[in-house]
Scaffold this motif. Structure first.
Motif, PDB file in Angstrom:
ATOM      1  N   GLY A   6     -10.288 -20.180  -0.349  1.00  0.00           N
ATOM      2  CA  GLY A   6     -11.017 -19.108   0.312  1.00  0.00           C
ATOM      3  C   GLY A   6     -10.517 -18.852   1.713  1.00  0.00           C
ATOM      4  O   GLY A   6     -10.514 -17.703   2.190  1.00  0.00           O
ATOM      5  N   ARG A   7     -10.065 -19.904   2.383  1.00  0.00           N
ATOM      6  CA  ARG A   7      -9.524 -19.745   3.735  1.00  0.00           C
ATOM      7  C   ARG A   7      -8.275 -18.867   3.712  1.00  0.00           C
ATOM      8  O   ARG A   7      -8.080 -18.012   4.597  1.00  0.00           O
ATOM      9  N   ALA A   8      -7.411 -19.061   2.709  1.00  0.00           N
ATOM     10  CA  ALA A   8      -6.200 -18.236   2.611  1.00  0.00           C
ATOM     11  C   ALA A   8      -6.558 -16.778   2.359  1.00  0.00           C
ATOM     12  O   ALA A   8      -5.915 -15.865   2.911  1.00  0.00           O
ATOM     13  N   ALA A   9      -7.583 -16.536   1.544  1.00  0.00           N
ATOM     14  CA  ALA A   9      -7.986 -15.153   1.278  1.00  0.00           C
ATOM     15  C   ALA A   9      -8.522 -14.483   2.537  1.00  0.00           C
ATOM     16  O   ALA A   9      -8.227 -13.304   2.809  1.00  0.00           O
ATOM     17  N   VAL A  10      -9.293 -15.227   3.331  1.00  0.00           N
ATOM     18  CA  VAL A  10      -9.830 -14.664   4.574  1.00  0.00           C
ATOM     19  C   VAL A  10      -8.704 -14.351   5.554  1.00  0.00           C
ATOM     20  O   VAL A  10      -8.685 -13.288   6.205  1.00  0.00           O
ATOM     21  N   ALA A  13      -6.826 -11.280   4.450  1.00  0.00           N
ATOM     22  CA  ALA A  13      -7.571 -10.052   4.754  1.00  0.00           C
ATOM     23  C   ALA A  13      -7.530  -9.744   6.247  1.00  0.00           C
ATOM     24  O   ALA A  13      -7.414  -8.580   6.673  1.00  0.00           O
ATOM     25  N   ALA A  14      -7.634 -10.815   7.071  1.00  0.00           N
ATOM     26  CA  ALA A  14      -7.608 -10.611   8.522  1.00  0.00           C
ATOM     27  C   ALA A  14      -6.235 -10.134   8.995  1.00  0.00           C
ATOM     28  O   ALA A  14      -6.121  -9.358   9.962  1.00  0.00           O
ATOM     29  N   ALA A  19      -1.647  -5.307  10.942  1.00  0.00           N
ATOM     30  CA  ALA A  19      -0.592  -4.543  10.271  1.00  0.00           C
ATOM     31  C   ALA A  19      -0.948  -3.073  10.226  1.00  0.00           C
ATOM     32  O   ALA A  19      -0.089  -2.184  10.479  1.00  0.00           O
ATOM     33  N   ILE A  20      -2.201  -2.776   9.924  1.00  0.00           N
ATOM     34  CA  ILE A  20      -2.631  -1.369   9.881  1.00  0.00           C
ATOM     35  C   ILE A  20      -2.632  -0.765  11.290  1.00  0.00           C
ATOM     36  O   ILE A  20      -2.258   0.398  11.496  1.00  0.00           O
ATOM     37  N   ALA A  21      -3.071  -1.598  12.270  1.00  0.00           N
ATOM     38  CA  ALA A  21      -3.104  -1.101  13.658  1.00  0.00           C
ATOM     39  C   ALA A  21      -1.712  -0.720  14.141  1.00  0.00           C
ATOM     40  O   ALA A  21      -1.521   0.328  14.798  1.00  0.00           O
ATOM     41  N   VAL A  22      -0.718  -1.553  13.852  1.00  0.00           N
ATOM     42  CA  VAL A  22       0.662  -1.252  14.268  1.00  0.00           C
ATOM     43  C   VAL A  22       1.150   0.005  13.560  1.00  0.00           C
ATOM     44  O   VAL A  22       1.809   0.879  14.170  1.00  0.00           O
ATOM     45  N   ALA A  23       0.841   0.122  12.282  1.00  0.00           N
ATOM     46  CA  ALA A  23       1.302   1.293  11.524  1.00  0.00           C
ATOM     47  C   ALA A  23       0.679   2.577  12.048  1.00  0.00           C
ATOM     48  O   ALA A  23       1.310   3.655  12.009  1.00  0.00           O
ATOM     49  N   VAL A  24      -0.535   2.489  12.552  1.00  0.00           N
ATOM     50  CA  VAL A  24      -1.205   3.699  13.054  1.00  0.00           C
ATOM     51  C   VAL A  24      -0.747   4.030  14.471  1.00  0.00           C
ATOM     52  O   VAL A  24      -0.460   5.191  14.802  1.00  0.00           O
ATOM     53  N   LEU A  25      -0.694   2.985  15.325  1.00  0.00           N
ATOM     54  CA  LEU A  25      -0.383   3.221  16.732  1.00  0.00           C
ATOM     55  C   LEU A  25       1.108   3.408  16.971  1.00  0.00           C
ATOM     56  O   LEU A  25       1.504   4.216  17.818  1.00  0.00           O
ATOM     57  N   ALA A  35       4.742  -8.777   9.903  1.00  0.00           N
ATOM     58  CA  ALA A  35       5.089 -10.154  10.307  1.00  0.00           C
ATOM     59  C   ALA A  35       3.889 -11.085  10.206  1.00  0.00           C
ATOM     60  O   ALA A  35       4.016 -12.259   9.802  1.00  0.00           O
ATOM     61  N   VAL A  36       2.705 -10.564  10.568  1.00  0.00           N
ATOM     62  CA  VAL A  36       1.500 -11.407  10.492  1.00  0.00           C
ATOM     63  C   VAL A  36       1.187 -11.751   9.041  1.00  0.00           C
ATOM     64  O   VAL A  36       0.855 -12.892   8.707  1.00  0.00           O
ATOM     65  N   VAL A  37       1.307 -10.761   8.167  1.00  0.00           N
ATOM     66  CA  VAL A  37       1.042 -11.003   6.735  1.00  0.00           C
ATOM     67  C   VAL A  37       2.029 -12.008   6.182  1.00  0.00           C
ATOM     68  O   VAL A  37       1.669 -12.932   5.442  1.00  0.00           O
TER      69      VAL A  37
END
Length: 430
Positions: A6-10, A13-14, A19-25, A35-37
């Motif tokens: 469950g820790r890996a899934a959290v 998700a986090a 990743a989305i923030a970098v793609a948007v900004l 890289a974080v993923v």
């Protein structure tokens, strides 16, 4: 087997948030957000590779060879893989064992889980399921360890070794000394001068006239009587009462009475039935035969069929060649089956001494006594009271047929049965 925790899934998700923030900004550098993923995936893979494998796992189960039905069973688990590892363990078992605590629990190098043996037979522990986390807690490794262990769940003989011995010591002199009680089963011993305290019905008036004094007959208690334990194994008797099937409580009471009967020199046999006769054993005698009788009682299996009293008791009556004490362990709920039972019991009671052993229906009594709060409670209480009234009618009709009745709480049924058996012997009704 390896799978993410469950820790890996959290964390996965986090990691999607930056990743989305970098793609948007900063759309031109969208790949930098991955890289974080990738870091989370790399940590998970490293955790999986660094976790000790199943080949280094050692696991054993410490279990008793045999327990009594209703007894708690402590299963000891010893497992180790690497050093300082903690496990989550699940025990794969059949329905004869019921967990008293959680079926899963963290254990270190060793631990215990407690179960209750709720049904007789061979309780099989098929396997141990173990899983242990990686160093970072991102993955689980899981392993199923085959066991195929069997625990024999036997009828409870503890009352026979405690309560029966206590009752037997209380009446130890009975059956060993000459008794002066009269009855159909009394065996003439001798003539003796009438003394104060003797039964006046024992006076032999012809002998008294010849001796010019009161002469009484002394009787010796008969021994070597045939005692038949007829146990109903039908659907109703296999329903639980206070967590344990009625048939198991009946067998425990039968073993208690059988131990006392063997001590007093009588012969005991077992007859089990449901829709048809299941077990019909020969008579055994002597205290050394108690283990044999216990083993025969353990073979009486559970059934979901309705009881056929006509076939069972007719078959039993045809097998008995001499007057016997027949102890019938049963229960009845509807007047139709009770009516069929009464006709057959009447014929059996003409030749034999019949004793019915019944357990108080605590569930029906509780329904009838509970103060109603809703309309459904009123209907439930009325129906329960009606069923209890029909039960009392059946018991009264059995008594009019000459059948003796023992009806008690399931916790006291064994001692009440022994008291009734000793009372019948004192009165020499056999």
């Amino acid at each position: 087997m390896i799978y993410p925790s469950g820790r890996a899934a959290v964390l996965a998700a986090a990691s999607a948030v930056p990743a989305i923030a970098v793609a948007v900004l900063v759309p031109a550098y969208w790949y930098a957000g991955l890289a974080v993923v990738l870091l989370v995936l790399a940590l998970t893979l490293a955790d999986a590779l660094g976790t000790p494998g199943a080949r280094s796992l050692t696991a054993t189960l410490d279990a008793p060879a045999a327990v009594f039905v209703g007894q708690d069973v402590a299963l000891g688990i010893a497992a180790r893989v690497g050093s300082g590892r903690r496990f989550e363990v699940a025990i794969e078992h059949d329905a004869r064992l019921a967990p008293t605590d959680s079926a899963r629990g963290p254990v270190d190098a060793s631990g215990k889980m407690t179960f209750t043996a709720v049904r007789r037979g061979a309780a099989v522990v098929d396997a141990l399921w173990l899983r242990w986390p990686g160093l970072f807690g991102l993955v689980w490794r899981q392993k199923r360890v085959e066991l195929d262990r069997s625990i024999a769940v036997l009828p409870d003989v503890r009352p026979a070794r405690t309560e029966a011995l206590r009752l037997f010591r209380r009446d130890a002199s009975f059956g060993e000394l000459v008794q002066i009680d009269t009855g159909a089963g009394g065996e003439f011993q001798a003539l003796a001068e009438f003394r104060q305290g003797m039964d006046r019905r024992a006076i032999d008036w012809k002998a008294s006239a010849r001796h010019s004094g009161l002469i009484a007959k002394e009787y010796r208690t008969e021994r070597n009587n045939d005692i038949v334990f007829a146990v109903d194994a039908g659907r109703l008797m296999c329903e639980p009462v206070d967590g344990i099937p009625r048939i198991d409580r009946a067998i425990s009471a039968a073993l208690t009475a059988a131990f006392v009967a063997l001590k007093l020199g009588d012969k005991v046999s077992l007859f089990g039935f449901d829709a048809r006769p299941r077990i019909s054993t020969g008579s055994v005698s002597g205290v050394a035969s108690f283990a044999t009788f216990q083993g025969l009682a353990a073979e009486l299996d559970y059934s979901n069929e309705e009881t056929n009293f006509t076939l069972a008791l007719t078959t039993l009556g045809s097998q008995l060649k001499r007057r016997s004490l027949v102890l019938v362990f049963t229960d009845f709920a509807d007047p139709t089956s009770a009516e069929l039972m009464l006709k057959t019991v009447g014929r059996l009671a003409e030749r034999h001494l019949v004793l019915f052993v019944l357990m108080e229906d605590v569930e029906l009594q509780a329904m009838a006594d509970t103060a109603p709060e809703h309309s459904a409670d009123v209907s439930r209480a009325v129906i329960a009271a009606s069923m209890l009234r029909e039960r009392k009618i059946v018991v009264a009709r059995l008594q009019r047929l000459g059948v003796h009745i023992v009806e008690a709480h399931h916790d006291r049924i064994g001692s009440e049965l022994v008291n009734a058996y000793l009372g019948l012997k004192r009165r020499n009704l056999l």
